[in-house]
Design a protein around this motif. Structure first.
Motif, mmCIF file in Angstrom:
data_model
loop_
_atom_site.group_PDB
_atom_site.id
_atom_site.type_symbol
_atom_site.label_atom_id
_atom_site.label_comp_id
_atom_site.label_asym_id
_atom_site.label_seq_id
_atom_site.Cartn_x
_atom_site.Cartn_y
_atom_site.Cartn_z
ATOM 1 N N GLY A 137 33.645 43.032 43.154
ATOM 2 C CA GLY A 137 34.590 43.710 42.266
ATOM 3 C C GLY A 137 35.771 42.826 41.929
ATOM 4 O O GLY A 137 35.997 41.793 42.562
ATOM 5 N N MET A 138 36.528 43.256 40.929
ATOM 6 C CA MET A 138 37.645 42.416 40.498
ATOM 7 C C MET A 138 38.865 43.259 40.147
ATOM 8 O O MET A 138 38.756 44.329 39.570
ATOM 9 C CB MET A 138 37.211 41.612 39.283
ATOM 10 N N PHE A 182 42.651 42.688 38.273
ATOM 11 C CA PHE A 182 43.223 41.692 37.383
ATOM 12 C C PHE A 182 44.744 41.598 37.518
ATOM 13 O O PHE A 182 45.390 42.459 38.112
ATOM 14 C CB PHE A 182 42.844 42.017 35.940
ATOM 15 N N ASN A 195 44.934 47.154 34.447
ATOM 16 C CA ASN A 195 44.245 47.500 33.205
ATOM 17 C C ASN A 195 43.360 48.732 33.356
ATOM 18 O O ASN A 195 42.149 48.665 33.168
ATOM 19 C CB ASN A 195 43.422 46.309 32.698
ATOM 20 N N PRO A 196 43.984 49.878 33.700
ATOM 21 C CA PRO A 196 43.163 51.092 33.763
ATOM 22 C C PRO A 196 42.598 51.414 32.376
ATOM 23 O O PRO A 196 43.172 51.025 31.374
ATOM 24 C CB PRO A 196 44.146 52.174 34.209
ATOM 25 N N PHE A 197 41.457 52.100 32.373
ATOM 26 C CA PHE A 197 40.918 52.567 31.097
ATOM 27 C C PHE A 197 41.823 53.670 30.561
ATOM 28 O O PHE A 197 42.406 54.428 31.337
ATOM 29 C CB PHE A 197 39.515 53.144 31.290
ATOM 30 N N PRO A 198 41.940 53.788 29.252
ATOM 31 C CA PRO A 198 42.734 54.885 28.693
ATOM 32 C C PRO A 198 41.986 56.213 28.812
ATOM 33 O O PRO A 198 41.731 56.891 27.827
ATOM 34 C CB PRO A 198 42.940 54.462 27.233
ATOM 35 N N LYS A 199 41.606 56.539 30.023
ATOM 36 C CA LYS A 199 40.880 57.776 30.304
ATOM 37 C C LYS A 199 41.505 58.420 31.533
ATOM 38 O O LYS A 199 42.434 57.855 32.120
ATOM 39 C CB LYS A 199 39.402 57.463 30.572
ATOM 40 N N PHE A 211 33.689 55.673 36.506
ATOM 41 C CA PHE A 211 32.932 54.930 35.493
ATOM 42 C C PHE A 211 31.937 53.919 36.076
ATOM 43 O O PHE A 211 30.750 53.955 35.773
ATOM 44 C CB PHE A 211 33.889 54.229 34.524
ATOM 45 N N SER A 257 46.045 60.740 32.351
ATOM 46 C CA SER A 257 45.452 59.465 31.984
ATOM 47 C C SER A 257 45.881 58.398 32.986
ATOM 48 O O SER A 257 46.987 58.444 33.517
ATOM 49 C CB SER A 257 45.923 59.070 30.590
ATOM 50 N N ARG A 279 39.032 51.785 41.525
ATOM 51 C CA ARG A 279 37.914 51.628 40.587
ATOM 52 C C ARG A 279 36.953 50.549 41.080
ATOM 53 O O ARG A 279 35.735 50.707 41.005
ATOM 54 C CB ARG A 279 38.491 51.250 39.217
#
Ligand SMILES: Nc1ncnc2c1ncn2[C@@H]1O[C@H](COP(=O)(O)OP(=O)(O)O)[C@@H](O)[C@H]1O
Ligand SMILES: [Mg+2]
Lengths: 299, 291
Positions: free
Chosen positions: B124-125, B127, B131-135, B143, B179, B195
């Protein structure tokens, strides 16, 4: 100046010319406001002129009657149906084709000379005069494919006309999706398609829809290509199948404005108003859709 | 709640290292203090080019399992590049070419038969910029597991991952309402860690995970890393030498020479690197004379 503002340390090193800088800012503001007012005034004048001439003719019969030699019996039923049918097929063809082309070019195609050639071509196609598309449609769809001067031939021609707009707008929307989101998706083991489908497309959707709104607005008002492929000017029927002959609102308007009698010019104004209403309704629906997409994304 | 314990705050560098330099053993050139018997990751002669530009020069590095390994070095020396080649993220950049091997569990992940998509599920990575998803928070965590065909209970997995990332208590009431973007920077980064954890990786790569965070959020992430290192192998790139000293068991110092190719200069136990570096360039860097 120095007498008005207290000198701060180091002031002798600078020539701030604050008044000049602020003056330039104000000048720009004035110019901007003037441009907006000018644009709006022209638009208001046009709309007012059209509405004033159109109002006496706006009756239910105007929408339900076919065209006629007599101005009081003339209506836009054929044009309204023709435009609706044609736009339905235009969107059906151009939207998926354009969006998929853009996804391919932006997300899959490697940077190579064929891609560059295609990109340059698409950018240029967006600027080709619409009558050229009419000639192309006439040759390819009407003659070669033997579709005749039908709704489908018209829709295909219009689809070609708006494809570059859709592709360019969609590519830009895709490019605007931050790479950090793609990294995040690939980082948990998503494939390219999963990344595009779950993250890139939803984020790009508002931009893509905007491009399609522009494209549809362009198509609905185009006249020249339809005249070139030979859509009819006088049509006492509505098309029953995509292969039937047809007319469209812009052609009806063009036809009426070229008649000598003044009543027909007012009829044209009424038809223009109808076209505007159709266009605005279509765009509002699309914008509603777009805003829903934005809200869902914001979660 | 996640408690900050004495133990986790205390820097791991003891004054006067208990690890004096030893004879060179194991992998060639930059010597390793202790041989790593069963490395979780073994990088062998790894070189990487961005188009014509070479960014990594024959890196050899063994990374110990269930430990924290930090990569340090001046900007542009190839730390991120090396980190991203451990889960084949670099291949997403056009015209990147890699040579050499990265062995994970006895398998060279650069073998033609290995699919990078599979590699990234188990490595896994996290960053540099959260940078979470806009969800929703829930979707953010679920996900990766979902697209990889996770068969268990998704609710349990989401809860477990968020607990592991020390975020559960702060978000449990609006998992499906809020979100991921509505969280603070530090929370967002912990969400990104959750995540990454949700796909049950063996290794977690972190590229300057705290560089966008304030000191308190940084502290929490550091505590979390130490906690996670009980179960996971962690490789972290950091600009912050105190951070490397605080959390890392081993530290690798990289440097790009005049040819701008990033190379490994020195690698060893963090204590040794910081207290008795063998290479004069390492010493110059950690004492702040460049970088
Ligand atoms: N996408 C890229 N394309 C071309 N060159 C790159 C790219 N990413 C990094 N580089 C180059 O590779 C070298 C190493 O970069 P990077 O790994 O980001 O260094 P670090 O993380 O240590 O600051 C730098 O010289 C940088 O300019
Ligand atoms: Mg970096």
């Amino acid at each position: 100046m120095a007498a008005e503002t207290p000198a701060l340390p180091g002031a002798e090193l600078f020539h701030p010319r604050v008044r000049l800088r602020k003056g330039l800012g104000s000048a720009f503001l004035v110019l901007g406001v003037a441009s907006v007012v000018f644009g709006l005034a022209m638009l208001a004048f046009l709309v007012f002129d059209v509405v004033e001439r159109a109002i006496p003719w706006l009756r239910v019969e105007f929408l339900t009657q076919f065209d006629s030699r007599f101005s009081d019996r003339a209506g836009i039923k054929a044009g309204l149906y023709g435009t609706a049918y044609m736009m339905f097929f235009t969107i059906l063809i151009s939207f998926p084709l354009g969006v998929m082309s853009a996804i391919y070019l932006e997300e899959y195609a490697r940077d190579s000379w064929p891609k560059t050639v295609i990109q340059i071509n698409i950018a240029n196609l967006a600027g080709v005069p619409s009558i050229v598309y009419g000639l192309l449609g006439l040759t390819v769809f009407v003659r070669w494919m033997a579709l005749g001067r039908s709704v489908l031939a018209g829709a295909l021609t219009m689809a070609l006309l708006v494809l570059p707009i859709i592709i360019v707008a969609t590519q830009e929307a895709l490019r605007a999706v931050p790479s950090s989101i793609r990294d995040a998706s690939y980082g948990v083991g998503a494939t390219r398609w999963q990344t595009i489908w779950h993250h890139v497309l939803p984020q790009a959707l508002p931009g893509i829809l905007t491009g399609n709104i522009l494209a549809a607005s362009r198509a609905i008002g185009e006249t020249a290509p339809l005249i070139t492929i030979g859509a009819l000017t006088f049509v006492p029927f509505t098309p029953q199948s995509p292969l039937d002959r047809f007319t469209a609102l812009p052609i009806q308007i063009f036809n009426w404005t070229s008649k000598p009698q003044a009543e027909f010019h007012d009829l044209a104004a009424a038809a223009i108003l109808t076209l505007l209403v159709v266009l605005l309704t279509m765009n509002s629906l699309a914008i509603l859709l777009r805003n829903r997409a934005v809200r869902r994304r914001a979660g | 709640m996640h408690h900050v314990t004495e133990e986790t705050i205390e820097p791991r560098v003891a004054a006067g290292s208990s690890h004096p330099p030893r004879v060179r053993v194991g992998i060639p050139a930059p010597a390793v203090d202790e041989p790593i018997e069963h490395p979780a990751i073994e990088v062998r002669k790894l070189s990487l080019w961005y188009g014509p530009k070479r960014a990594l020069g024959e890196i050899d590095l063994k990374i110990a399992a269930k430990k924290i390994t930090s990569l340090i070095g001046p900007s542009g020396c190839g730390k991120s590049t090396l980190l991203r080649s451990i889960n084949r993220m670099n291949e997403l950049i056009p015209r990147v070419r890699t040579e050499g091997e990265v062995i994970v569990d006895g398998v060279n992940i650069y073998d033609r038969r290995v699919d990078p998509v599979v590699v990234r599920r188990s490595i896994g990575m996290v960053f540099q910029k959260p940078n979470p998803f806009p969800k929703t928070i829930y979707e953010n965590v679920a996900f990766g597991a979902r697209i990889n065909g996770y068969g268990g209970s998704m609710d349990e997995l989401v809860e477990r991952s968020l607990r592991q990332a020390a975020l559960w208590d702060e978000v449990k009431d609006d998992l499906k309402k809020k979100s991921g973007l509505a969280l603070s920077g530090g929370q967002q980064q912990r969400l990104c860690i959750a995540r990454a954890l949700a796909t049950s990786p063996d290794v977690i790569l972190m590229d300057e995970p705290c560089s966008a965070l304030d000191p308190i959020a940084t502290q929490r992430i550091e505590d979390l890393m130490v906690e996670l290192a009980r179960e996971y192998t962690i490789v972290i790139v950091t600009h912050n030498m105190q951070q490397a000293a605080r959390v890392a068991d081993r530290t690798a110092f990289m440097l790009a020479g005049d040819d701008l190719v990033g190379r490994l200069v020195e690698y060893g136990l963090t204590d040794q690197i910081f207290t008795s570096p063998r290479d004069s360039r390492t010493e110059a860097y950690i004492t702040g004379r460049f970088g």
